[in-house]
Design a protein around this motif. Structure first.
Motif, PDB file in Angstrom:
ATOM      1  N   MET A 171       0.961  -1.405   0.074  1.00 29.97           N
ATOM      2  CA  MET A 171       0.019  -0.122   0.034  1.00 29.97           C
ATOM      3  C   MET A 171       0.975   1.152   0.061  1.00 29.97           C
ATOM      4  N   ALA A 172       2.008   1.245   0.837  1.00 33.01           N
ATOM      5  CA  ALA A 172       2.844   2.550   0.889  1.00 33.01           C
ATOM      6  C   ALA A 172       3.444   2.553  -0.394  1.00 33.01           C
ATOM      7  N   ALA A 173       4.006   1.479  -1.121  1.00 35.37           N
ATOM      8  CA  ALA A 173       4.563   1.752  -2.483  1.00 35.37           C
ATOM      9  C   ALA A 173       3.739   2.396  -3.500  1.00 35.37           C
ATOM     10  N   GLU A 174       2.464   2.056  -3.302  1.00 32.44           N
ATOM     11  CA  GLU A 174       1.555   2.864  -4.454  1.00 32.44           C
ATOM     12  C   GLU A 174       1.253   4.147  -4.256  1.00 32.44           C
ATOM     13  N   CYS A 175       1.953   4.806  -3.135  1.00 35.11           N
ATOM     14  CA  CYS A 175       1.916   6.336  -2.784  1.00 35.11           C
ATOM     15  C   CYS A 175       3.031   7.135  -3.370  1.00 35.11           C
ATOM     16  N   LYS A 176       3.644   6.422  -4.546  1.00 34.78           N
ATOM     17  CA  LYS A 176       4.965   7.266  -4.939  1.00 34.78           C
ATOM     18  C   LYS A 176       5.255   6.660  -6.313  1.00 34.78           C
ATOM     19  N   THR A 177       5.691   7.454  -7.248  1.00 29.73           N
ATOM     20  CA  THR A 177       6.045   7.130  -8.368  1.00 29.73           C
ATOM     21  C   THR A 177       7.475   7.780  -8.780  1.00 29.73           C
ATOM     22  N   THR A 178       8.278   7.257  -9.683  1.00 24.72           N
ATOM     23  CA  THR A 178       9.466   7.819 -10.260  1.00 24.72           C
ATOM     24  C   THR A 178       9.183   7.921 -11.854  1.00 24.72           C
ATOM     25  N   ILE A 179       9.251   8.971 -11.947  1.00 28.45           N
ATOM     26  CA  ILE A 179       9.316   9.548 -13.646  1.00 28.45           C
ATOM     27  C   ILE A 179      10.727   9.946 -14.151  1.00 28.45           C
ATOM     28  N   LYS A 200      -2.509   9.336   1.813  1.00 32.60           N
ATOM     29  CA  LYS A 200      -2.508  10.745   2.567  1.00 32.60           C
ATOM     30  C   LYS A 200      -1.687  11.655   1.798  1.00 32.60           C
ATOM     31  N   THR A 201      -0.264  10.984   1.432  1.00 34.25           N
ATOM     32  CA  THR A 201       0.527  11.839   0.639  1.00 34.25           C
ATOM     33  C   THR A 201       0.876  11.087  -0.506  1.00 34.25           C
ATOM     34  N   PHE A 202       1.471  11.735  -1.582  1.00 34.51           N
ATOM     35  CA  PHE A 202       1.999  11.113  -2.955  1.00 34.51           C
ATOM     36  C   PHE A 202       3.495  11.626  -3.188  1.00 34.51           C
ATOM     37  N   THR A 203       4.361  10.829  -3.615  1.00 36.71           N
ATOM     38  CA  THR A 203       5.587  11.653  -3.865  1.00 36.71           C
ATOM     39  C   THR A 203       5.808  11.154  -5.207  1.00 36.71           C
ATOM     40  N   VAL A 204       6.546  12.203  -5.984  1.00 39.55           N
ATOM     41  CA  VAL A 204       6.871  11.803  -7.456  1.00 39.55           C
ATOM     42  C   VAL A 204       8.354  12.364  -7.439  1.00 39.55           C
ATOM     43  N   GLU A 205       9.289  11.182  -7.778  1.00 40.17           N
ATOM     44  CA  GLU A 205      10.712  11.485  -8.022  1.00 40.17           C
ATOM     45  C   GLU A 205      10.697  11.555  -9.363  1.00 40.17           C
ATOM     46  N   LEU A 206      11.434  12.716  -9.872  1.00 35.99           N
ATOM     47  CA  LEU A 206      11.822  13.045 -11.089  1.00 35.99           C
ATOM     48  C   LEU A 206      13.172  12.894 -11.374  1.00 35.99           C
ATOM     49  N   THR A 207      13.739  11.918 -12.405  1.00 35.79           N
ATOM     50  CA  THR A 207      15.188  11.810 -12.761  1.00 35.79           C
ATOM     51  C   THR A 207      15.070  12.263 -14.079  1.00 35.79           C
ATOM     52  N   HIS A 208      16.377  12.533 -14.547  1.00 36.43           N
ATOM     53  CA  HIS A 208      16.799  12.798 -16.030  1.00 36.43           C
ATOM     54  C   HIS A 208      17.995  11.848 -16.538  1.00 36.43           C
ATOM     55  N   SER A 209      17.530  11.146 -17.255  1.00 37.25           N
ATOM     56  CA  SER A 209      18.811  10.175 -17.835  1.00 37.25           C
ATOM     57  C   SER A 209      19.444  11.017 -19.031  1.00 37.25           C
ATOM     58  N   GLY A 210      19.263  12.023 -19.358  1.00 40.48           N
ATOM     59  CA  GLY A 210      19.744  12.467 -20.630  1.00 40.48           C
ATOM     60  C   GLY A 210      21.309  12.774 -20.066  1.00 40.48           C
ATOM     61  N   SER A 211      21.835  13.775 -21.136  1.00 46.96           N
ATOM     62  CA  SER A 211      23.226  14.126 -21.037  1.00 46.96           C
ATOM     63  C   SER A 211      23.587  15.744 -21.083  1.00 46.96           C
ATOM     64  N   LEU A 212      22.343  16.224 -21.274  1.00 47.45           N
ATOM     65  CA  LEU A 212      22.224  17.629 -21.479  1.00 47.45           C
ATOM     66  C   LEU A 212      22.141  18.539 -20.271  1.00 47.45           C
ATOM     67  N   ASP A 216       0.011  16.806  -0.531  1.00 44.89           N
ATOM     68  CA  ASP A 216      -1.213  16.129   0.297  1.00 44.89           C
ATOM     69  C   ASP A 216      -2.255  15.796  -0.758  1.00 44.89           C
ATOM     70  N   VAL A 217      -2.370  14.641  -0.686  1.00 46.44           N
ATOM     71  CA  VAL A 217      -3.619  13.878  -1.740  1.00 46.44           C
ATOM     72  C   VAL A 217      -4.984  14.671  -1.714  1.00 46.44           C
ATOM     73  N   SER A 218      -5.186  15.134  -0.248  1.00 48.85           N
ATOM     74  CA  SER A 218      -6.468  15.745   0.001  1.00 48.85           C
ATOM     75  C   SER A 218      -6.480  16.991  -0.863  1.00 48.85           C
ATOM     76  N   LYS A 219      -5.550  17.465  -1.539  1.00 52.67           N
ATOM     77  CA  LYS A 219      -5.669  18.736  -2.293  1.00 52.67           C
ATOM     78  C   LYS A 219      -6.231  18.400  -3.713  1.00 52.67           C
ATOM     79  N   LEU A 220      -6.475  17.011  -4.006  1.00 51.45           N
ATOM     80  CA  LEU A 220      -6.830  16.511  -5.404  1.00 51.45           C
ATOM     81  C   LEU A 220      -8.664  16.102  -4.930  1.00 51.45           C
TER      82      LEU A 220
END
Length: 148
Positions: free
Chosen positions: A19-27, A47-59, A118-122
């Motif tokens: 359940m905890a793993a569903e409350c985040k994603t990596t993009i 209750k909260t959701f986390t987005v981790e943004l990565t950049h796999s490019g070289s620029l 905070d997911v309650s903002k949605l």
């Protein structure tokens, strides 16, 4: 009997971790002006959701910087347009823009950033989207966010 109690306890622990793993994603973002996903589903139980943004490019970020911005779908283009004047130092986002629900900072090659909101903002039934506010990127770098 003891084995059953241990098994139930382990199943409960495993399901709570799932359940905890569903409350985040990596993009991931790339030098080809793309995110590796076009849709994010957020479970109402989060209750909260986390987005981790990565950049796999070289620029570097001044050439091909990316961020992740969450707003109502109708506000996406106006936020990006208003953010142009803010410039790179402000992540191409206007200070104090109340239409922005959450955002990461602008990142370049091999960098990452994350945001927890905070997911309650949605609101159920509302249409939300995410995008990159770097000039011109919203045309290709956008997707939907659904509360399920």
């Amino acid at each position: 009997m003891f084995a059953k109690i241990v098994a139930v306890s382990l199943l409960t622990l495993a399901s709570s971790q799932l359940m905890a793993a569903e409350c985040k994603t990596t993009i991931d973002s790339t030098d080809q002006m793309s995110f590796n996903t076009k849709a994010i589903e957020i479970d109402k139980s989060c209750k909260t959701f986390t987005v981790e943004l990565t950049h796999s490019g070289s620029l570097p970020k001044n050439v091909m910087g990316h961020n992740w911005v969450l707003s109502k779908e109708a506000d996406m283009q106006p936020i990006a347009t208003d953010g142009l004047a803010a410039g790179i130092d402000k992540n191409y986002l206007k200070d104090g823009d109340a239409r922005i629900i959450a955002h990461t900072k602008l990142i370049g090659a091999k960098e990452s950033d994350s945001v927890t909101f905070d997911v309650s903002k949605l609101a159920a039934g509302e249409k939300y989207g995410f995008f990159c506010s770097f000039p011109g990127h919203i045309s290709m770098m956008k997707g939907t966010v659904t509360l399920k």
